[in-house]
Motif scaffolding. Sequence first.
Motif, PDB file in Angstrom:
ATOM      1  N   LEU A  14      29.456  62.924  41.095  1.00 34.54           N
ATOM      2  CA  LEU A  14      28.123  62.688  41.658  1.00 34.54           C
ATOM      3  C   LEU A  14      28.030  63.227  43.078  1.00 34.54           C
ATOM      4  CD1 LEU A  14      27.412  59.124  40.286  1.00 34.54           C
ATOM      5  CD2 LEU A  14      26.386  61.275  39.532  1.00 34.54           C
ATOM      6  N   ALA A  15      29.094  63.058  43.860  1.00 34.44           N
ATOM      7  CA  ALA A  15      29.087  63.595  45.229  1.00 34.44           C
ATOM      8  C   ALA A  15      28.973  65.119  45.199  1.00 34.44           C
ATOM      9  CB  ALA A  15      30.354  63.164  45.967  1.00 34.44           C
ATOM     10  N   GLU A  18      25.384  65.956  44.234  1.00 32.27           N
ATOM     11  CA  GLU A  18      24.497  65.683  45.372  1.00 32.27           C
ATOM     12  C   GLU A  18      24.627  66.780  46.435  1.00 32.27           C
ATOM     13  OE1 GLU A  18      25.466  62.183  47.792  1.00 32.27           O
ATOM     14  OE2 GLU A  18      23.337  61.681  47.682  1.00 32.27           O
ATOM     15  N   ALA A  21      22.580  69.722  45.278  1.00 32.80           N
ATOM     16  CA  ALA A  21      21.230  69.430  44.783  1.00 32.80           C
ATOM     17  C   ALA A  21      20.180  70.308  45.452  1.00 32.80           C
ATOM     18  CB  ALA A  21      20.894  67.952  44.984  1.00 32.80           C
ATOM     19  N   ASP A  53      14.936  67.162  44.145  1.00 31.37           N
ATOM     20  CA  ASP A  53      14.657  65.725  44.234  1.00 31.37           C
ATOM     21  C   ASP A  53      15.029  65.005  42.942  1.00 31.37           C
ATOM     22  OD1 ASP A  53      13.786  65.905  46.836  1.00 31.37           O
ATOM     23  OD2 ASP A  53      11.663  66.058  46.298  1.00 31.37           O
ATOM     24  N   ARG A  56      18.757  64.576  42.949  1.00 34.91           N
ATOM     25  CA  ARG A  56      19.157  63.474  43.849  1.00 34.91           C
ATOM     26  C   ARG A  56      18.817  62.116  43.232  1.00 34.91           C
ATOM     27  NH1 ARG A  56      16.442  66.899  47.578  1.00 34.91           N
ATOM     28  NH2 ARG A  56      17.927  68.242  48.659  1.00 34.91           N
ATOM     29  N   VAL A  59      21.379  61.359  40.626  1.00 36.48           N
ATOM     30  CA  VAL A  59      22.623  60.915  41.275  1.00 36.48           C
ATOM     31  C   VAL A  59      22.499  59.447  41.678  1.00 36.48           C
ATOM     32  CG1 VAL A  59      24.016  61.144  43.380  1.00 36.48           C
ATOM     33  CG2 VAL A  59      23.401  63.188  42.052  1.00 36.48           C
ATOM     34  N   GLU A  60      21.398  59.095  42.296  1.00 38.72           N
ATOM     35  CA  GLU A  60      21.228  57.721  42.762  1.00 38.72           C
ATOM     36  C   GLU A  60      21.168  56.739  41.588  1.00 38.72           C
ATOM     37  OE1 GLU A  60      21.655  56.484  45.610  1.00 38.72           O
ATOM     38  OE2 GLU A  60      21.038  54.450  45.099  1.00 38.72           O
ATOM     39  N   ARG A  63      24.621  56.383  40.174  1.00 36.93           N
ATOM     40  CA  ARG A  63      25.445  55.554  41.067  1.00 36.93           C
ATOM     41  C   ARG A  63      25.164  54.069  40.848  1.00 36.93           C
ATOM     42  NH1 ARG A  63      24.950  59.392  46.135  1.00 36.93           N
ATOM     43  NH2 ARG A  63      26.980  60.405  45.963  1.00 36.93           N
TER      44      ARG A  63
END
Length: 122
Positions: A14-15, A18, A21, A53, A56, A59-60, A63
Amino acid sequence: MDIPALIAFLRARLAALEARAEHLHDGEGCSAHSEFSWGYEYDPQDCDCGEPDRARAHVEATRRRIDWCAEVLGRRDLSNYGQFGALKDDPDALAVTLAVEILRLEALPYASHYDYREEWRP
Ligand SMILES: [Zn+2]
């Protein structure tokens, strides 16, 4: 199953997603990519496709799913997860199973990554 390693693997993917992105766009349909008579220009500030967007947000959201799963799993030793009766004494067996299987599914798109472990495959 090494759940902390699985969670660390997912957080690392994920990092990485991101971090790039900003440069994920809807191909030539985005104004970040412009062709001119003198050539091609790329400027992520001109983006009008919304893909960075969305990446992102993905990803959020992922998470948060991982955090929920980690919360459910707590500090359980799941080294024998998948063996018959492994969760028979756990009152939260269904929630634990759901959390583990969600984490495995989240990792599946990265199965070709060199850090992926076959034991994580659903
Ligand atoms: Zn764009």
